[in-house]
Design a protein around this motif. Structure first.
Motif, PDB file in Angstrom:
ATOM      1  N   TRP A   1      33.415  29.641  42.738  1.00  0.00           N
ATOM      2  CA  TRP A   1      32.349  30.458  42.173  1.00  0.00           C
ATOM      3  C   TRP A   1      31.138  29.612  41.763  1.00  0.00           C
ATOM      4  O   TRP A   1      30.009  29.946  42.145  1.00  0.00           O
TER       5      TRP A   1
ATOM      6  N   LYS B   1      29.175  41.216  38.579  1.00  0.00           N
ATOM      7  CA  LYS B   1      28.806  41.802  37.297  1.00  0.00           C
ATOM      8  C   LYS B   1      27.497  41.257  36.730  1.00  0.00           C
ATOM      9  O   LYS B   1      26.869  41.903  35.898  1.00  0.00           O
TER      10      LYS B   1
ATOM     11  N   TYR C   1      41.953  47.753  33.941  1.00  0.00           N
ATOM     12  CA  TYR C   1      41.296  46.746  34.788  1.00  0.00           C
ATOM     13  C   TYR C   1      40.603  47.347  36.006  1.00  0.00           C
ATOM     14  O   TYR C   1      39.569  46.828  36.447  1.00  0.00           O
TER      15      TYR C   1
ATOM     16  N   GLU D   1      34.455  40.807  40.240  1.00  0.00           N
ATOM     17  CA  GLU D   1      34.126  40.209  38.950  1.00  0.00           C
ATOM     18  C   GLU D   1      32.797  39.450  39.023  1.00  0.00           C
ATOM     19  O   GLU D   1      32.024  39.429  38.069  1.00  0.00           O
ATOM     20  N   HIS D   2      32.549  38.851  40.188  1.00  0.00           N
ATOM     21  CA  HIS D   2      31.352  38.020  40.346  1.00  0.00           C
ATOM     22  C   HIS D   2      30.078  38.828  40.622  1.00  0.00           C
ATOM     23  O   HIS D   2      28.987  38.266  40.670  1.00  0.00           O
TER      24      HIS D   2
ATOM     25  N   GLY E   1      44.592  39.035  31.511  1.00  0.00           N
ATOM     26  CA  GLY E   1      44.494  39.430  32.916  1.00  0.00           C
ATOM     27  C   GLY E   1      45.556  40.435  33.296  1.00  0.00           C
ATOM     28  O   GLY E   1      46.551  40.628  32.577  1.00  0.00           O
TER      29      GLY E   1
ATOM     30  N   ALA F   1      40.282  35.731  37.550  1.00  0.00           N
ATOM     31  CA  ALA F   1      40.009  37.061  36.982  1.00  0.00           C
ATOM     32  C   ALA F   1      39.775  38.084  38.095  1.00  0.00           C
ATOM     33  O   ALA F   1      39.223  37.742  39.136  1.00  0.00           O
ATOM     34  N   PRO F   2      40.253  39.324  37.930  1.00  0.00           N
ATOM     35  CA  PRO F   2      40.812  39.892  36.698  1.00  0.00           C
ATOM     36  C   PRO F   2      42.322  39.762  36.563  1.00  0.00           C
ATOM     37  O   PRO F   2      42.910  40.386  35.684  1.00  0.00           O
TER      38      PRO F   2
ATOM     39  N   PRO G   1      39.182  42.228  44.194  1.00  0.00           N
ATOM     40  CA  PRO G   1      38.974  42.340  42.744  1.00  0.00           C
ATOM     41  C   PRO G   1      38.332  41.108  42.123  1.00  0.00           C
ATOM     42  O   PRO G   1      37.574  41.224  41.150  1.00  0.00           O
ATOM     43  N   VAL G   2      38.624  39.936  42.671  1.00  0.00           N
ATOM     44  CA  VAL G   2      38.057  38.697  42.131  1.00  0.00           C
ATOM     45  C   VAL G   2      36.567  38.624  42.454  1.00  0.00           C
ATOM     46  O   VAL G   2      35.743  38.287  41.594  1.00  0.00           O
TER      47      VAL G   2
ATOM     48  N   ASP H   1      43.327  34.862  33.418  1.00  0.00           N
ATOM     49  CA  ASP H   1      42.168  34.167  32.869  1.00  0.00           C
ATOM     50  C   ASP H   1      42.550  33.581  31.518  1.00  0.00           C
ATOM     51  O   ASP H   1      43.563  33.955  30.916  1.00  0.00           O
TER      52      ASP H   1
END
Length: 267
Positions: A189, A212, A263, A209-210, A71, A56-57, A205-206, A60
């Protein structure tokens, strides 16, 4: 010598038949425009895409969608497939098999869409479309970490994804770090969350996501000039040209921008 008299109506009918016959032999078929060939894919009527999920994003799992996936890459490829009059089919494949060309050259899919950075090493095994996304690398750590830059990685464990540009960047620049390579972000992750590694170095970008959940932060970004491309098997110019043409059209009609903004747009 006697002459046979032919009625005028018969002569007219014969002339009409000859005219229609001549028209029929020279006119192109109404079913397919002249010169337009049907795109050959591994499954007729479908565009089969290989992707390493989750990432993601870009890609996924999504049990609620018809495709079973979501995605940025997936939505762009779905728009491309629709533009080509094809149905999108997604196959989850390991990234190493994708970037090495194995899954494409063995005809498991028509195209790979998996946040693939275009580089010379991969060009030896794959043909790439025009770039569709510009990316950077980044360093992700816990909020309470003492790591503030790549210079602080000496003696610590840094998670990367195997066979990616993130792994290459970490190997070249994270001096003294213990590089721990994982098959995918799905393993990286949780390893960071569990404290098995101290940082993750991968695509921006990945890592975003983490952040958030509020417990992790990006402390550095690295402008590596990377661009993503969709990949096809070597020499598959028909599919390559078709996808490039579709990408150009969805950019022109605004479809690409709409997906991109959903996105990546900053609110």
């Amino acid at each position: 010598m006697s002459k046979t008299r032919v009625p005028l109506t018969a002569l007219l009918a014969a002339a009409a038949a000859i005219t229609l016959s001549a028209c029929g032999s020279s006119a192109p078929s109404a079913e397919k425009p002249a010169g337009e060939a049907e795109l050959s894919t591994i499954t007729a009527g479908s565009l089969t895409v290989c992707s390493d999920v989750p990432y993601a994003p870009f890609e996924d799992f999504d049990e609620g969608s018809e495709l079973g996936y979501t995605g940025f890459d997936i939505e762009i490829m779905n728009a491309v497939a629709e533009n080509l009059g094809l149905k999108l089919v997604v196959k989850d494949q390991g990234f190493d098999g994708i970037q090495s060309g194995i899954v494409l050259n063995s005809k498991q899919c028509d195209v790979a869409a998996s946040a693939i950075t275009i580089n010379d090493e991969r060009k030896a095994n794959l043909d790439f479309t025009d770039p569709y996304y510009d990316s950077e690398q980044s360093l992700l750590v816990a909020n309470d970490s003492d790591i503030a830059s790549i210079g602080d990685l000496d003696g610590v464990k840094v998670g990367v994804q195997k066979a990616t540009t993130g792994e290459s960047y970490a190997t070249e620049n994270a001096k003294g770090a213990e590089i721990v390579a994982f098959p995918s972000d799905a393993e990286m992750w949780p390893a960071l969350q569990a404290g098995q590694v101290d940082a993750l170095l991968q695509d921006l970008p990945v890592n975003l996501e983490h952040t958030k959940d509020g417990a992790f932060q990006i402390v550095e970004q690295y402008d590596t000039g990377e661009q993503y491309g969709f990949a096809v098997s070597k020499g598959n110019t028909a599919v390559l040209d078709a996808i490039n043409g579709a990408l150009e059209e969805i950019r022109a009609d605004g479809s690409y921008d709409k997906i991109y903004d959903s996105y990546f747009a900053v609110n």
